[in-house]
Write a protein that holds these residues in place. Structure first.
Motif, PDB file in Angstrom:
ATOM      1  N   THR A 148       0.839  -1.192   0.000  1.00  0.00           N
ATOM      2  CA  THR A 148       0.000   0.000   0.000  1.00  0.00           C
ATOM      3  C   THR A 148       0.878   1.247   0.000  1.00  0.00           C
ATOM      4  O   THR A 148       1.705   1.438   0.897  1.00  0.00           O
ATOM      5  CB  THR A 148      -0.919   0.021   1.235  1.00  0.00           C
ATOM      6  N   ILE A 149       0.687   2.071  -1.021  1.00  0.00           N
ATOM      7  CA  ILE A 149       1.447   3.318  -1.146  1.00  0.00           C
ATOM      8  C   ILE A 149       0.528   4.455  -0.723  1.00  0.00           C
ATOM      9  O   ILE A 149      -0.526   4.684  -1.333  1.00  0.00           O
ATOM     10  CB  ILE A 149       1.933   3.529  -2.582  1.00  0.00           C
ATOM     11  N   ALA A 150       0.915   5.178   0.308  1.00  0.00           N
ATOM     12  CA  ALA A 150       0.096   6.269   0.817  1.00  0.00           C
ATOM     13  C   ALA A 150       0.277   7.527  -0.025  1.00  0.00           C
ATOM     14  O   ALA A 150       1.385   7.828  -0.489  1.00  0.00           O
ATOM     15  CB  ALA A 150       0.457   6.565   2.274  1.00  0.00           C
ATOM     16  N   PRO A 157      -5.407   8.516  -1.824  1.00  0.00           N
ATOM     17  CA  PRO A 157      -4.870   8.429  -0.457  1.00  0.00           C
ATOM     18  C   PRO A 157      -4.149   7.112  -0.209  1.00  0.00           C
ATOM     19  O   PRO A 157      -3.195   7.057   0.564  1.00  0.00           O
ATOM     20  CB  PRO A 157      -6.106   8.574   0.430  1.00  0.00           C
ATOM     21  N   GLU A 158      -4.588   6.052  -0.877  1.00  0.00           N
ATOM     22  CA  GLU A 158      -3.921   4.755  -0.790  1.00  0.00           C
ATOM     23  C   GLU A 158      -3.993   4.065  -2.149  1.00  0.00           C
ATOM     24  O   GLU A 158      -5.075   3.941  -2.728  1.00  0.00           O
ATOM     25  CB  GLU A 158      -4.576   3.854   0.266  1.00  0.00           C
ATOM     26  N   LEU A 159      -2.844   3.637  -2.637  1.00  0.00           N
ATOM     27  CA  LEU A 159      -2.774   2.863  -3.880  1.00  0.00           C
ATOM     28  C   LEU A 159      -2.311   1.459  -3.535  1.00  0.00           C
ATOM     29  O   LEU A 159      -1.264   1.276  -2.903  1.00  0.00           O
ATOM     30  CB  LEU A 159      -1.796   3.507  -4.865  1.00  0.00           C
ATOM     31  N   ARG A 160      -3.081   0.472  -3.936  1.00  0.00           N
ATOM     32  CA  ARG A 160      -2.734  -0.925  -3.681  1.00  0.00           C
ATOM     33  C   ARG A 160      -1.963  -1.477  -4.878  1.00  0.00           C
ATOM     34  O   ARG A 160      -2.465  -1.506  -5.998  1.00  0.00           O
ATOM     35  CB  ARG A 160      -3.998  -1.754  -3.432  1.00  0.00           C
ATOM     36  N   GLN A 161      -0.735  -1.929  -4.633  1.00  0.00           N
ATOM     37  CA  GLN A 161       0.077  -2.568  -5.659  1.00  0.00           C
ATOM     38  C   GLN A 161       0.205  -4.042  -5.296  1.00  0.00           C
ATOM     39  O   GLN A 161       0.924  -4.419  -4.377  1.00  0.00           O
ATOM     40  CB  GLN A 161       1.455  -1.913  -5.725  1.00  0.00           C
ATOM     41  N   GLY A 207      -5.677  -6.643 -12.479  1.00  0.00           N
ATOM     42  CA  GLY A 207      -5.612  -7.723 -11.510  1.00  0.00           C
ATOM     43  C   GLY A 207      -6.153  -7.327 -10.153  1.00  0.00           C
ATOM     44  O   GLY A 207      -7.261  -6.803 -10.022  1.00  0.00           O
ATOM     45  N   LYS A 208      -5.339  -7.538  -9.121  1.00  0.00           N
ATOM     46  CA  LYS A 208      -5.736  -7.237  -7.750  1.00  0.00           C
ATOM     47  C   LYS A 208      -5.184  -5.908  -7.252  1.00  0.00           C
ATOM     48  O   LYS A 208      -5.305  -5.588  -6.067  1.00  0.00           O
ATOM     49  CB  LYS A 208      -5.303  -8.368  -6.817  1.00  0.00           C
ATOM     50  N   SER A 209      -4.579  -5.123  -8.143  1.00  0.00           N
ATOM     51  CA  SER A 209      -4.135  -3.785  -7.778  1.00  0.00           C
ATOM     52  C   SER A 209      -5.307  -2.815  -7.860  1.00  0.00           C
ATOM     53  O   SER A 209      -6.372  -3.153  -8.398  1.00  0.00           O
ATOM     54  CB  SER A 209      -3.003  -3.331  -8.700  1.00  0.00           C
ATOM     55  N   SER A 210      -5.133  -1.611  -7.335  1.00  0.00           N
ATOM     56  CA  SER A 210      -6.205  -0.609  -7.373  1.00  0.00           C
ATOM     57  C   SER A 210      -6.648  -0.354  -8.799  1.00  0.00           C
ATOM     58  O   SER A 210      -5.822  -0.210  -9.706  1.00  0.00           O
ATOM     59  CB  SER A 210      -5.719   0.696  -6.741  1.00  0.00           C
ATOM     60  N   LYS A 211      -7.987  -0.270  -9.009  1.00  0.00           N
ATOM     61  CA  LYS A 211      -8.517  -0.089 -10.353  1.00  0.00           C
ATOM     62  C   LYS A 211      -9.894   0.584 -10.276  1.00  0.00           C
ATOM     63  O   LYS A 211     -10.520   0.619  -9.206  1.00  0.00           O
ATOM     64  CB  LYS A 211      -8.609  -1.417 -11.088  1.00  0.00           C
ATOM     65  N   PRO A 212     -10.376   1.115 -11.379  1.00  0.00           N
ATOM     66  CA  PRO A 212     -11.670   1.826 -11.374  1.00  0.00           C
ATOM     67  C   PRO A 212     -12.828   1.007 -10.826  1.00  0.00           C
ATOM     68  O   PRO A 212     -13.680   1.531 -10.105  1.00  0.00           O
ATOM     69  CB  PRO A 212     -11.878   2.179 -12.845  1.00  0.00           C
ATOM     70  N   PHE A 243     -11.704   7.438 -10.937  1.00  0.00           N
ATOM     71  CA  PHE A 243     -10.373   6.908 -10.640  1.00  0.00           C
ATOM     72  C   PHE A 243      -9.331   7.760 -11.361  1.00  0.00           C
ATOM     73  O   PHE A 243      -9.569   8.210 -12.493  1.00  0.00           O
ATOM     74  CB  PHE A 243     -10.274   5.457 -11.119  1.00  0.00           C
ATOM     75  N   PRO A 244      -8.173   8.014 -10.748  1.00  0.00           N
ATOM     76  CA  PRO A 244      -7.146   8.811 -11.431  1.00  0.00           C
ATOM     77  C   PRO A 244      -6.743   8.213 -12.775  1.00  0.00           C
ATOM     78  O   PRO A 244      -6.648   6.995 -12.924  1.00  0.00           O
ATOM     79  CB  PRO A 244      -5.977   8.785 -10.438  1.00  0.00           C
ATOM     80  N   HIS A 245      -6.499   9.083 -13.736  1.00  0.00           N
ATOM     81  CA  HIS A 245      -6.125   8.632 -15.079  1.00  0.00           C
ATOM     82  C   HIS A 245      -4.627   8.325 -15.109  1.00  0.00           C
ATOM     83  O   HIS A 245      -3.795   9.194 -15.372  1.00  0.00           O
ATOM     84  CB  HIS A 245      -6.511   9.686 -16.116  1.00  0.00           C
ATOM     85  N   TYR A 246      -4.310   7.085 -14.836  1.00  0.00           N
ATOM     86  CA  TYR A 246      -2.912   6.670 -14.738  1.00  0.00           C
ATOM     87  C   TYR A 246      -2.278   6.514 -16.121  1.00  0.00           C
ATOM     88  O   TYR A 246      -2.964   6.308 -17.130  1.00  0.00           O
ATOM     89  CB  TYR A 246      -2.791   5.374 -13.938  1.00  0.00           C
ATOM     90  N   SER A 247      -0.968   6.610 -16.146  1.00  0.00           N
ATOM     91  CA  SER A 247      -0.187   6.439 -17.374  1.00  0.00           C
ATOM     92  C   SER A 247       0.856   5.354 -17.146  1.00  0.00           C
ATOM     93  O   SER A 247       1.032   4.855 -16.023  1.00  0.00           O
ATOM     94  CB  SER A 247       0.501   7.751 -17.752  1.00  0.00           C
ATOM     95  N   TYR A 248       1.581   5.012 -18.187  1.00  0.00           N
ATOM     96  CA  TYR A 248       2.649   4.019 -18.045  1.00  0.00           C
ATOM     97  C   TYR A 248       3.707   4.499 -17.053  1.00  0.00           C
ATOM     98  O   TYR A 248       4.274   3.702 -16.305  1.00  0.00           O
ATOM     99  CB  TYR A 248       3.294   3.736 -19.402  1.00  0.00           C
ATOM    100  N   ASP A 249       3.989   5.797 -17.031  1.00  0.00           N
ATOM    101  CA  ASP A 249       4.963   6.325 -16.075  1.00  0.00           C
ATOM    102  C   ASP A 249       4.503   6.085 -14.641  1.00  0.00           C
ATOM    103  O   ASP A 249       5.312   5.750 -13.765  1.00  0.00           O
ATOM    104  CB  ASP A 249       5.186   7.820 -16.308  1.00  0.00           C
ATOM    105  N   ASP A 250       3.218   6.267 -14.378  1.00  0.00           N
ATOM    106  CA  ASP A 250       2.683   6.009 -13.042  1.00  0.00           C
ATOM    107  C   ASP A 250       2.813   4.532 -12.676  1.00  0.00           C
ATOM    108  O   ASP A 250       3.151   4.176 -11.542  1.00  0.00           O
ATOM    109  CB  ASP A 250       1.213   6.411 -12.966  1.00  0.00           C
ATOM    110  N   MET A 251       2.538   3.668 -13.633  1.00  0.00           N
ATOM    111  CA  MET A 251       2.599   2.236 -13.380  1.00  0.00           C
ATOM    112  C   MET A 251       4.026   1.805 -13.057  1.00  0.00           C
ATOM    113  O   MET A 251       4.263   1.013 -12.138  1.00  0.00           O
ATOM    114  CB  MET A 251       2.051   1.475 -14.593  1.00  0.00           C
ATOM    115  N   VAL A 252       4.993   2.350 -13.802  1.00  0.00           N
ATOM    116  CA  VAL A 252       6.395   2.019 -13.557  1.00  0.00           C
ATOM    117  C   VAL A 252       6.855   2.576 -12.209  1.00  0.00           C
ATOM    118  O   VAL A 252       7.599   1.911 -11.474  1.00  0.00           O
ATOM    119  CB  VAL A 252       7.273   2.536 -14.713  1.00  0.00           C
ATOM    120  N   LEU A 253       6.424   3.773 -11.858  1.00  0.00           N
ATOM    121  CA  LEU A 253       6.780   4.345 -10.563  1.00  0.00           C
ATOM    122  C   LEU A 253       6.274   3.464  -9.420  1.00  0.00           C
ATOM    123  O   LEU A 253       6.999   3.202  -8.448  1.00  0.00           O
ATOM    124  CB  LEU A 253       6.208   5.756 -10.420  1.00  0.00           C
TER     125      LEU A 253
END
Length: 358
Positions: A34-36, A47-51, A116-121, A129-139
């Motif tokens: 969990t990334i705060a 506020p919380e992103l589940r990876q 999968g089981k990560s945070s998603k819309p 849900f935030p509009h994520y990009s490949y850069d966000d996914m790699v981060l």
């Protein structure tokens, strides 16, 4: 939702092309990181992103305490780390004596943001849900490795399709973090031409359907059906489809069965976000900054990255230690999904590991 990996992997062929055999790789460990207060490039935040992630094997450190056997493997659009736990991938790579023997390597299989089981819309925010990009996914993947798994260097980063594109982003964003890179079924340029048009067709099929209701639907919108048909066409192999459905009735049954299964497991908002995440992908300007030896593998029957465009070989010339391999079309290739049939390219992986061994 996790079985959407078949869109850009093996489509309909996995159920019939491999004989059932006992798994020779260890049972993965599953966890969540969990990334705060995660901030996206779009300016949005959670506020919380589940990876979510899976690991096989044990992390090893050298005499200086640095990780030296970690391998990051990244999945395709709509997929999840589970897509690599199949006989035609794990059964060729993760077993004893195989190229990525899980008794010697520490293999990390994350579910990308929105997958999968990560945070998603579909978790509840829908189109908010935030509009994520490949850069966000790699981060998020980088933070998983460094903060949760305490990995300071990768022996190898590799990926298929979208995961291949993530590999290019990894090699440019964290050039000193890996010994080697292996993108499969991808090219290091903006998504344009037919590839971009296909993606536009997918998103418009959903967004222009009144039933989508700006993401606040109670039943999946009918436009999802058209989107899935486009995805099927996008990732299919004419040769393998002809073999799997050699007559009129079998062809009709094949697509009807495929659509029935995919409709039951696909969420329209999740799909929209997954396809849209590629909107600003463009590693081309920074190819010369890649430090790690990089082996890029594509297949000649890949309709998403067709070889006649000449992009693949042209752009690899700008990578200081880059090498391109084009797998010829054959009765054993599977179009874009060739990337997941490891038997077709694992000899190249062995060579890359040998050449980058320290």
């Amino acid at each position: 939702m996790s079985r959407l990996c078949l869109f850009f992997a093996v489509l309909i062929f996995s159920s019939c092309a491999c004989a059932a055999t006992a798994a020779t790789w260890p049972t993965p460990y599953e966890g969540d990181f969990t990334i705060a207060d995660f901030h996206f490039r779009s300016g949005e935040s959670l506020p919380e992103l589940r990876q979510h992630y899976r690991t096989l094997g044990k992390l090893h450190r050298d005499a200086r305490g640095n990780a030296d056997n970690a391998v990051l493997i990244l999945h395709g659009t709509g997929g999840a780390g589970t897509q690599f736990l199949k006989e035609y991938f794990a059964g060729e790579l993760f077993g004893p004596g195989q190229p990525l023997d899980a008794t010697k390597f520490f293999i990390v299989l994350p579910d990308g943001i929105g997958h999968g089981k990560s945070s998603k819309p579909s978790d509840g925010l829908h189109a908010r849900f935030p509009h994520y990009s490949y850069d966000d996914m790699v981060l998020a993947q980088y933070r998983l490795l460094t903060e949760q798994l305490k990995i300071d260097r990768l022996r190898l980063v590799m990926g298929t399709s979208m995961g291949g594109m993530h590999t290019w982003v990894w090699a440019e964003t964290y050039p000193d973090f890996m010994q080697a890179a292996l993108p499969l079924a991808s090219v290091p340029v903006q998504i344009a031409g037919r590839n971009r048009i296909f993606r536009h067709m997918i998103t418009q099929a959903i967004k222009t359907d009144p039933q989508w209701n700006n993401g606040e639907y109670t039943l999946q919108p009918q436009g999802l059906l058209s989107a899935l048909y486009t995805l099927f066409e996008m990732g299919s192999s004419p040769l393998q489809l002809q073999k799997a459905a050699p007559d009129r009735d079998s062809a009709d049954k094949l697509i009807d069965d495929w659509i029935k299964i995919r409709l039951a497991e696909t969420d329209a908002n999740d799909l929209l976000y997954q396809v849209d995440a590629s909107r600003d992908y463009d590693p081309q300007p920074k190819l010369a900054t890649i430090k790690a030896p990089l082996l890029a593998i594509n297949s000649a029957d890949d309709q998403i990255n067709p070889p006649e465009l000449g992009i693949f070989e042209r752009e690899l010339k700008h990578v200081p230690h880059g090498r391109a391999v084009m797998i010829p079309i054959s009765p054993t290739t599977h179009g874009h999904g060739t990337h997941t049939w490891a038997v077709l390219w694992k000899d190249q992986l062995v060579r890359l590991l040998r050449e980058t061994k320290q």
